[in-house]
Design an enzyme around this catalytic site. Structure first.
Site, PDB file in Angstrom:
ATOM      1  N   GLU A  73      44.320  50.559  57.221  1.00 21.35           N
ATOM      2  CA  GLU A  73      44.416  49.505  56.201  1.00 21.35           C
ATOM      3  C   GLU A  73      44.823  48.245  56.949  1.00 21.35           C
ATOM      4  O   GLU A  73      45.945  48.108  57.398  1.00 21.35           O
ATOM      5  CB  GLU A  73      45.437  49.885  55.131  1.00 21.35           C
ATOM      6  N   CYS A 115      49.103  42.493  51.433  1.00 17.91           N
ATOM      7  CA  CYS A 115      47.733  42.647  51.938  1.00 17.91           C
ATOM      8  C   CYS A 115      46.704  42.422  50.851  1.00 17.91           C
ATOM      9  O   CYS A 115      45.639  41.853  51.101  1.00 17.91           O
ATOM     10  CB  CYS A 115      47.554  44.042  52.541  1.00 17.91           C
TER      11      CYS A 115
END
Length: 502
Positions: free
Chosen positions: A246, A280
C-alpha cells in the site's frame, strides 16, 4: 540490501537504541532497541515454530483468541489512545477513531475466516463428473508486516489481523516514529496468546526493515511510500517472497452540478485536513462542475476557517508527525503559487515549524507538484471542470490509484465505476475504509494486493485444490489405455456442447 523506512535518528549507544519522540514537544516517549539482521532472522525462526501451533488451533480457536485480544484493546482503549497521541501528535479523538475501526476489523476477520477460507465445493464439469472437486485455503506460514506511522493501529492491523485470522504467525516492524504503539499491540496480543510468540515485535530503521524483507518470511505486507515499496519488492524478490504493497495516494473528490454542496465541502475539508492531511486515502484534489464551482469554493473556505491544527486539546488536528514532511508541503505550495495558482485560504504563512494550518489552492496547473505528487499535508487543490467526463479524466491522470469520492444525486455509481482507483465512496468521505467487508488497496504507485474483507483474508492464504475420484470414469481420458473410439466420442460430445455459436 534495500533500505526500508530510513527516517529517524538513532541513539548511538553500545546497546544500539533509538528514541521515540513526541512531535509536539520532542519529549522522549520511549527508548527501543534497534533489532539487528541476526535478531530478525531469529524472530522469523521462532515465528515458524509458533505458526504451527497457531494453525493447529483451527478457525474456532484462533477466533476465540482474536476476540480475547479485541476485548483487551477495547477495555484499555484510553491507554492506547494516549500512547497514539504521544507518538503521532494527533488528537485523542482521532486516535480513538482509528482504534475502534481496527477493533471492528478484528471481529470481522475472526467471524468470517472459516466461511471464506474453509473447504468449498466446486463443480468438476462434465468430462470429470466422476470427481468431487473442492478448494481450501492454507496459511502461508509467517508474514512480515512493515507498518506506517500515520495510522499506527488501524493500518498495520489491516494486514496483521487478517494474516492472523488466516492462520499465520506475524513478525511486525512498526515505524520508528511509533514503536511504542507497536509494542503495546504485541504485548496485549501476548496476553491473549501466551503460549507461543505468534505476533512478535522488531524495532529499528532501514536496516531492520530490510532484514525482514530479506528474511525467510512467506509474505511481506508493507505500507509506506511507493519508492520504499519498490525497494521492499526488490529485496523480497531475491527469495521470490510475495508482497502486498500500500504505497500512498493522490485521491480526488469529484463534485457534480447536482451535488449537496454542503456535504461535499464538509467531506473535502475533513478528507484534506484530518490527521494533518497525513492520510494515504485523504483528499488532495477536488474537481468541481463549473456550474457550482464558485459556490463550492466559498463553502470550503467557510468550513476550513473553523479548522485549526495544533498541539493543544482544542485543535482539530495535530502537528506533522514527521518534520521532514513540512519541507515537501512548502515545496508543493511554492511551486503552485509560482505557476499561477492562488491560495484562497492560507498559504506559505500557514506552514509553521511543527504544524501546518489548512491551505486551499485554486487555478493550479495539472502538471504542478501539488497536483501530481503526494503532498501528505492539510492542503487541497480545487479545479473547475466542464462536466464529470473531464473530472474523471483528470482524476485518472495520476500515477496513483488508491481511493476517491464522488458527490452527486444521480450518477454516483456510474462515475465511481469509471474511476481507476481501488475504492470509491459516494456522497461520503472514505466510508470504504471503515467497512470491514470491503477490500482496501490500489494500483500504480498506490501498490497492489488487498487487505480487509474476503480478499484480505485470501491475501494471506494459499489456495489448495483437491480433486477426489468418486467412481471409475465411463470414459477413460487420462490413461494410455484410452481408445480411438473414446476420442471420437469425446470430440462428438464437444461439438454438441460447445460447437454452436449463440
Amino acid at each position: 540490501m534495500a533500505t526500508v523506512l530510513p527516517e529517524g535518528t538513532a541513539n548511538n549507544t553500545a546497546e544500539r537504541t533509538f528514541d521515540s519522540l513526541n512531535p509536539a514537544t520532542d519529549e522522549v516517549v520511549g527508548t527501543y532497541p534497534i533489532t539487528t539482521p541476526a535478531e530478525v532472522d531469529a524472530a522469523v525462526a521462532r515465528a515458524h515454530d509458533a505458526a504451527r501451533f497457531w494453525d493447529e488451533l483451527g478457525f474456532a480457536g484462533r477466533a476465540q483468541r482474536l476476540r480475547k485480544w479485541k476485548s483487551i484493546i477495547t477495555r484499555r482503549l484510553p491507554e492506547l489512545c494516549a500512547l497514539v497521541r504521544a507518538e503521532t501528535g494527533k488528537p485523542e479523538g482521532d486516535a480513538q477513531l482509528e482504534i475502534v475501526l481496527a477493533i471492528e476489523h478484528i471481529e470481522w476477520a475472526a467471524k468470517h475466516a472459516k466461511k471464506i477460507l474453509g473447504p468449498q465445493r466446486r463443480s468438476p464439469g462434465l468430462l470429470l463428473a466422476n470427481n468431487a472437486a473442492s478448494v481450501e485455503y492454507h496459511p502461508l506460514g509467517v508474514v512480515g508486516a512493515i507498518g506506517p506511522w500515520n495510522y499506527p493501529v488501524y493500518t498495520p492491523l489491516g494486514s496483521i489481523t487478517y494474516a492472523l485470522a488466516a492462520g499465520n504467525a506475524v513478525v511486525f516492524k512498526p515505524s520508528e516514529h511509533t514503536p511504542g504503539v507497536g509494542k503495546w499491540l504485541v504485548d496485549t496480543f501476548a496476553e491473549a496468546v501466551p503460549e507461543q510468540p505468534v505476533l512478535q515485535l522488531i524495532t529499528g530503521f532501514g536496516e531492520t526493515g530490510a532484514a525482514l524483507a530479506a528474511s525467510d518470511v512467506d509474505k511481506i505486507a508493507f505500507t509506506g511510500s511507493a519508492a520504499t515499496g519498490k525497494k521492499v519488492m526488490a529485496t523480497a524478490a531475491q527469495r521470490l517472497t510475495p508482497v502486498v504493497i500500500e504505497g500512498g495516494g493522490k485521491d480526488a473528490v469529484l463534485v457534480d452540478a447536482d451535488a449537496d454542496l454542503d456535504a461535499a465541502a464538509d467531506a473535502t475539508v475533513w478528507g484534506a485536513c484530518a490527521n494533518a492531511g497525513q492520510t494515504c486515502a485523504g483528499v488532495e484534489r477536488a474537481y468541481v462542475h463549473e456550474k457550482v464551482y464558485d459556490d463550492f469554493v466559498a463553502k470550503v473556505v467557510e468550513k476550513v476557517g473553523t479548522v485549526r491544527g495544533g498541539s493543544d486539546m482544542d485543535a482539530q488536528y495535530g502537528p506533522m508527525t514527521m518534520r521532514s514532511q513540512i519541507d515537501v508541503i512548502r515545496r508543493h505550495v511554492e511551486d503552485a503559487l509560482e505557476r499561477g495558482g492562488k491560495a484562497v485560504y492560507g498559504g506559505l504563512d500557514s506552514i509553521g515549524e511543527r504544524t501546518v494550518q489548512p491551505i486551499v489552492l485554486v487555478d493550479v496547473p495539472e502538471d504542478a507538484a501539488a497536483v501530481r505528487e503526494e503532498t501528505f499535508g492539510p492542503t487541497v487543490t480545487i479545479a473547475k471542470v466542464r462536466d464529470m467526463d473531464e473530472a474523471v479524466a483528470r482524476a485518472n491522470a495520476s500515477t496513483y490509484g488508491l481511493g476517491s469520492a464522488v458527490f452527486t444525486r444521480g450518477k454516483g455509481v456510474d462515475i465511481a465505476r469509471r474511476l481507476r482507483t481501488g475504492a470509491t465512496s459516494i456522497n461520503a468521505p472514505l466510508s470504504f475504509a471503515g467497512i470491514a467487508s470491503l477490500p482496501f488497496g490500489g494500483h500504480g504507485d498506490s501498490g497492489f494486493g488487498r487487505i480487509h474483507g474476503p480478499e484480505g483474508l485470501r491475501e494471506f492464504a494459499r489456495p489448495k485444490a483437491i480433486a477426489r475420484q468418486r467412481f471409475s470414469p465411463p470414459l477413460s481420458l487420462t490413461s494410455f489405455s484410452r481408445t480411438k473410439a473414446t476420442e471420437k466420442l469425446v470430440a462428438r460430445m464437444m461439438r454438441v456442447l460447445h460447437g454452436r455459436s449463440r
